[in-house]
Design a protein around this motif. Structure first.
Motif, PDB file in Angstrom:
ATOM      1  N   MET A 305      26.822  79.455  40.250  1.00 39.53           N
ATOM      2  CA  MET A 305      27.304  79.284  38.846  1.00 39.53           C
ATOM      3  C   MET A 305      27.366  77.820  38.727  1.00 39.53           C
ATOM      4  N   GLY A 306      26.940  77.393  37.418  1.00 36.58           N
ATOM      5  CA  GLY A 306      26.932  75.922  37.125  1.00 36.58           C
ATOM      6  C   GLY A 306      25.402  75.493  37.485  1.00 36.58           C
ATOM      7  N   PHE A 307      24.648  76.439  38.041  1.00 37.72           N
ATOM      8  CA  PHE A 307      23.334  75.813  38.125  1.00 37.72           C
ATOM      9  C   PHE A 307      22.218  76.824  37.177  1.00 37.72           C
ATOM     10  N   TYR A 354      13.994  77.512  47.172  1.00 40.76           N
ATOM     11  CA  TYR A 354      14.453  78.648  46.048  1.00 40.76           C
ATOM     12  C   TYR A 354      14.581  77.912  44.659  1.00 40.76           C
ATOM     13  N   PHE A 355      15.547  76.827  44.839  1.00 38.14           N
ATOM     14  CA  PHE A 355      16.033  76.292  43.437  1.00 38.14           C
ATOM     15  C   PHE A 355      15.040  75.114  43.135  1.00 38.14           C
ATOM     16  N   VAL A 356      14.348  74.560  43.882  1.00 36.68           N
ATOM     17  CA  VAL A 356      13.262  73.545  43.417  1.00 36.68           C
ATOM     18  C   VAL A 356      12.025  74.337  42.749  1.00 36.68           C
ATOM     19  N   LYS A 359      13.183  75.557  39.400  1.00 39.29           N
ATOM     20  CA  LYS A 359      13.634  74.153  38.564  1.00 39.29           C
ATOM     21  C   LYS A 359      15.247  74.534  38.139  1.00 39.29           C
ATOM     22  N   LEU A 360      16.006  74.854  39.052  1.00 37.71           N
ATOM     23  CA  LEU A 360      17.359  75.192  38.936  1.00 37.71           C
ATOM     24  C   LEU A 360      18.173  73.945  39.286  1.00 37.71           C
ATOM     25  N   TYR A 361      18.873  73.214  38.060  1.00 39.74           N
ATOM     26  CA  TYR A 361      19.454  72.055  38.589  1.00 39.74           C
ATOM     27  C   TYR A 361      20.775  72.191  37.982  1.00 39.74           C
TER      28      TYR A 361
HETATM   29  N1  CMC Z   1      21.572  80.908  40.831  1.00 38.11           N
HETATM   30  C1  CMC Z   1      20.698  81.604  41.467  1.00 38.11           C
HETATM   31  N2  CMC Z   1      19.471  81.921  41.051  1.00 38.11           N
HETATM   32  C2  CMC Z   1      19.328  81.828  39.783  1.00 38.11           C
HETATM   33  C3  CMC Z   1      20.377  81.119  38.784  1.00 38.11           C
HETATM   34  C4  CMC Z   1      21.566  80.730  39.401  1.00 38.11           C
HETATM   35  N3  CMC Z   1      22.655  79.980  38.846  1.00 38.11           N
HETATM   36  N4  CMC Z   1      19.762  80.865  37.522  1.00 38.11           N
HETATM   37  C5  CMC Z   1      18.713  81.367  37.654  1.00 38.11           C
HETATM   38  N5  CMC Z   1      18.232  81.635  38.654  1.00 38.11           N
HETATM   39  C6  CMC Z   1      16.974  82.566  39.326  1.00 38.11           C
HETATM   40  C7  CMC Z   1      17.016  83.951  38.483  1.00 38.11           C
HETATM   41  O1  CMC Z   1      17.300  84.766  39.434  1.00 38.11           O
HETATM   42  C8  CMC Z   1      15.473  84.007  38.403  1.00 38.11           C
HETATM   43  O2  CMC Z   1      14.827  84.250  39.639  1.00 38.11           O
HETATM   44  P1  CMC Z   1      13.670  85.179  39.864  1.00 38.11           P
HETATM   45  O3  CMC Z   1      12.493  84.461  39.173  1.00 38.11           O
HETATM   46  O4  CMC Z   1      13.240  85.133  41.451  1.00 38.11           O
HETATM   47  O5  CMC Z   1      13.984  86.458  39.154  1.00 38.11           O
HETATM   48  C9  CMC Z   1      14.945  82.658  37.915  1.00 38.11           C
HETATM   49  O6  CMC Z   1      15.945  81.574  38.332  1.00 38.11           O
HETATM   50  C10 CMC Z   1      14.834  82.546  36.674  1.00 38.11           C
HETATM   51  O7  CMC Z   1      16.328  82.614  35.860  1.00 38.11           O
HETATM   52  P2  CMC Z   1      16.527  83.409  34.740  1.00 38.11           P
HETATM   53  O8  CMC Z   1      17.638  84.259  34.746  1.00 38.11           O
HETATM   54  O9  CMC Z   1      15.054  84.286  34.285  1.00 38.11           O
HETATM   55  O10 CMC Z   1      17.028  82.195  33.709  1.00 38.11           O
HETATM   56  P3  CMC Z   1      17.692  82.468  32.348  1.00 38.11           P
HETATM   57  O11 CMC Z   1      17.209  81.316  31.353  1.00 38.11           O
HETATM   58  O12 CMC Z   1      17.314  83.829  31.750  1.00 38.11           O
HETATM   59  O13 CMC Z   1      19.192  82.265  32.458  1.00 38.11           O
HETATM   60  C11 CMC Z   1      21.256  81.083  32.945  1.00 38.11           C
HETATM   61  C12 CMC Z   1      19.783  80.857  32.352  1.00 38.11           C
HETATM   62  C13 CMC Z   1      21.850  79.771  32.640  1.00 38.11           C
HETATM   63  C14 CMC Z   1      22.054  82.239  32.273  1.00 38.11           C
HETATM   64  C15 CMC Z   1      21.234  81.345  34.362  1.00 38.11           C
HETATM   65  O14 CMC Z   1      20.477  80.037  35.000  1.00 38.11           O
HETATM   66  C16 CMC Z   1      22.613  81.504  35.026  1.00 38.11           C
HETATM   67  O15 CMC Z   1      22.829  82.538  35.014  1.00 38.11           O
HETATM   68  N6  CMC Z   1      23.401  80.472  35.654  1.00 38.11           N
HETATM   69  C17 CMC Z   1      24.567  80.660  36.094  1.00 38.11           C
HETATM   70  C18 CMC Z   1      25.580  80.561  34.933  1.00 38.11           C
HETATM   71  C19 CMC Z   1      25.664  79.027  34.093  1.00 38.11           C
HETATM   72  O16 CMC Z   1      25.694  78.124  34.808  1.00 38.11           O
HETATM   73  N7  CMC Z   1      25.658  79.252  32.977  1.00 38.11           N
HETATM   74  C20 CMC Z   1      25.955  78.093  32.091  1.00 38.11           C
HETATM   75  C21 CMC Z   1      24.791  77.520  31.420  1.00 38.11           C
HETATM   76  S1  CMC Z   1      25.164  75.873  30.656  1.00 38.11           S
HETATM   77  C22 CMC Z   1      26.141  75.939  29.394  1.00 38.11           C
HETATM   78  C23 CMC Z   1      26.163  77.101  28.339  1.00 38.11           C
HETATM   79  O17 CMC Z   1      25.233  77.420  28.042  1.00 38.11           O
HETATM   80  O18 CMC Z   1      27.373  77.408  28.313  1.00 38.11           O
END
Ligand code: CMC
Length: 430
Positions: A305-307, A354-356, A359-361
């Motif tokens: 979370m937060g990434f 995995y994160f690199v 592009k997860l920051y």
């Molecule tokens: N931890 C582990 N894996 C991740 C994460 C994470 N936080 N975020 C993305 N991934 C993986 C995901 O599983 C996928 O992997 P694969 O290609 O193998 O299936 C890949 O990275 C691409 O992710 P995605 O789910 O397609 O990306 P998205 O654009 O749909 O989701 C996100 C963006 C922010 C919802 C997601 O990164 C996430 O759930 N992060 C954690 C929750 C979080 O920190 N949210 C705050 C966002 S910033 C403030 C705001 O907007 O309120």
């Protein structure tokens, strides 16, 4: 540029089409002319979660996710965080330019005059259970505001609309503070119009038994910086909700209540709360590698979370500012011990393939919860601290949408995958 077109051949009919490319986009409606016969509805585009669809033109906030750039009306976020205040930034977002001294004084004065809420709101608050989530209370009371200001329905009247926008920005800290006080069983503190926006908010939240108590100036400034960072973020989930709800021409209170409920979710504003729960679960720096392994496990359901971010494929520029602000806050409050786990998580994740590769920051929520907790806010309240400043973005985007001649009521299409027409079956025949 003469070649700013897209040539499309519809292989079903052999017909060729020239679509205009403007601002890096083709208009989805251009595809409607591509039909197999006169009866055909025409081609649609399919884009679940709007991954590649621009829903509006906007002049408010610019993000370059690959480079990690965020600008409000052209001003880089780090410069605003360093030099501006939340209300000055609010003026900038709403009006497009930084204010001069007279403009800022007038704006501040108007906001200050609207910080009080109707006394009935207190009774409304009292109706919630003692353990109601502050975001539920905030969403409901903001929606209730529309019943106090029926003129707010005149969304096309600029003067009336601006009045509601100022009211929303002004009242949000009061409502958030009331929801906090309710959940703590404490009496509500009325706004003090001698104080700045953020100092007033912190006083309404924290003051107990000492009428002249004031928050530490370093904490007021740190929270004001966090407010600046959260003020707008173009077409995120909650802002899109505000635009979509508002496109029905409902009043801005109702539209913003929709934004608050969208923000409540753990994938959006609720992430900072989720980060703290995660850091607690990890418990110690030495457990970080094991946790990272669980996140990477395809069969597991853990996320870091937060990434990660839909738009940023680089370090979120807001996270950089917040990480720096942590030290300044901890100097006053003492160090939040969870910071060591967070820093270790970031260090290990940023070296991990995995994160690199994905592009997860760290995003804005990775470090903000640590500051909020050090300031003494309970986790459940964190998302309210996001909703207060984001109100500026919501109302500004609401106005931009309402005054955009190209906008209409939002109404996407669907691809129907259900049953074909069939006849009703009587109960005894099923
Ligand atoms: N931890 C582990 N894996 C991740 C994460 C994470 N936080 N975020 C993305 N991934 C993986 C995901 O599983 C996928 O992997 P694969 O290609 O193998 O299936 C890949 O990275 C691409 O992710 P995605 O789910 O397609 O990306 P998205 O654009 O749909 O989701 C996100 C963006 C922010 C919802 C997601 O990164 C996430 O759930 N992060 C954690 C929750 C979080 O920190 N949210 C705050 C966002 S910033 C403030 C705001 O907007 O309120």
């Amino acid at each position: 540029m003469a070649n700013d077109t897209l040539s499309v051949t519809d292989n079903r009919t052999g017909k060729k089409f020239e679509l205009k490319i403007e601002n890096g986009c083709v208009r989805a409606m251009e595809f409607r002319q591509m039909k197999v016969d006169a009866e055909d509805f025409g081609l649609m585009t399919y884009d679940p979660a709007f991954l590649n669809t621009a829903n509006c033109k906007s002049a408010i906030t610019f993000i370059d996710g690959d480079k990690g750039i965020l600008e409000y009306r052209g001003y880089p976020i780090d410069q605003l965080a360093d030099k501006s205040t939340h209300l000055e930034t609010a003026y900038l977002l709403m009006n497009g330019e930084l204010p001069n001294k007279t403009q800022l004084d007038e704006f501040t004065n108007k906001i200050t005059l609207h910080t009080y809420v109707h006394e009935n709101i207190k009774q409304f608050m009292d109706g919630f259970r003692y353990d109601a989530h502050p975001m539920s209370m905030l969403a409901s009371t903001v929606a209730a505001l529309s019943s106090f200001y029926p003129e707010a329905r005149q969304v096309r009247n600029k003067e009336v609309r601006r009045h509601q926008m100022m009211r929303l920005i002004a009242k949000m800290p009061t409502l958030a503070a009331f929801s906090y006080r309710h959940s703590q069983g404490l009496p509500y503190i009325y706004p003090n119009n001698d104080l700045s926006y953020t100092e007033n908010f912190l006083t309404m939240v924290k003051s107990i038994g000492k009428p002249n108590w004031r928050p530490h100036p370093a904490l007021v400034r740190a929270l004001d910086v966090l407010f600046i960072l959260h003020a707008d973020h173009e077409q995120n989930c909650s802002t899109t909700s505000v635009r979509v709800v508002g496109s029905s021409e409902v009043d801005p209170y109702s539209a913003c209540a929709g934004g608050i409920t969208a923000l409540y979710g753990p994938l959006h504003g609720g992430a900072n709360e989720a980060v703290l729960r995660m850091l607690r679960e990890i418990g110690d720096k030495k457990n970080v590698p094991e946790f990272i392994a669980k996140v990477k496990d395809k069969d597991g359901d853990k996320k870091l979370m937060g990434f990660g971010h839909r738009v940023y494929k680089n370090y979120d520029p807001r996270a950089k500012v917040i990480k720096k602000a942590c030290d300044e806050v901890f100097e006053v409050t003492g160090k939040n011990p969870l910071i060591d786990i967070a820093v270790e998580l970031e260090r290990i994740a940023l070296q991990d393939d995995y994160f690199v590769q994905r592009k997860l920051y760290p995003n804005v929520d990775f470090y903000s919860g640590l500051i909020y907790e050090a300031m003494g806010f309970p986790m459940e309240f964190f998302t309210c601290l996001f909703a207060i400043p984001r109100t500026v973005g919501w109302v500004t985007q609401f106005e931009e949408m309402i005054t955009d001649n190209e906008q209409k009521i939002a109404r996407p299409r669907q691809i129907f995958t259900g049953s074909k027409k069939r006849d009703y079956v009587a109960m005894d025949k099923r």
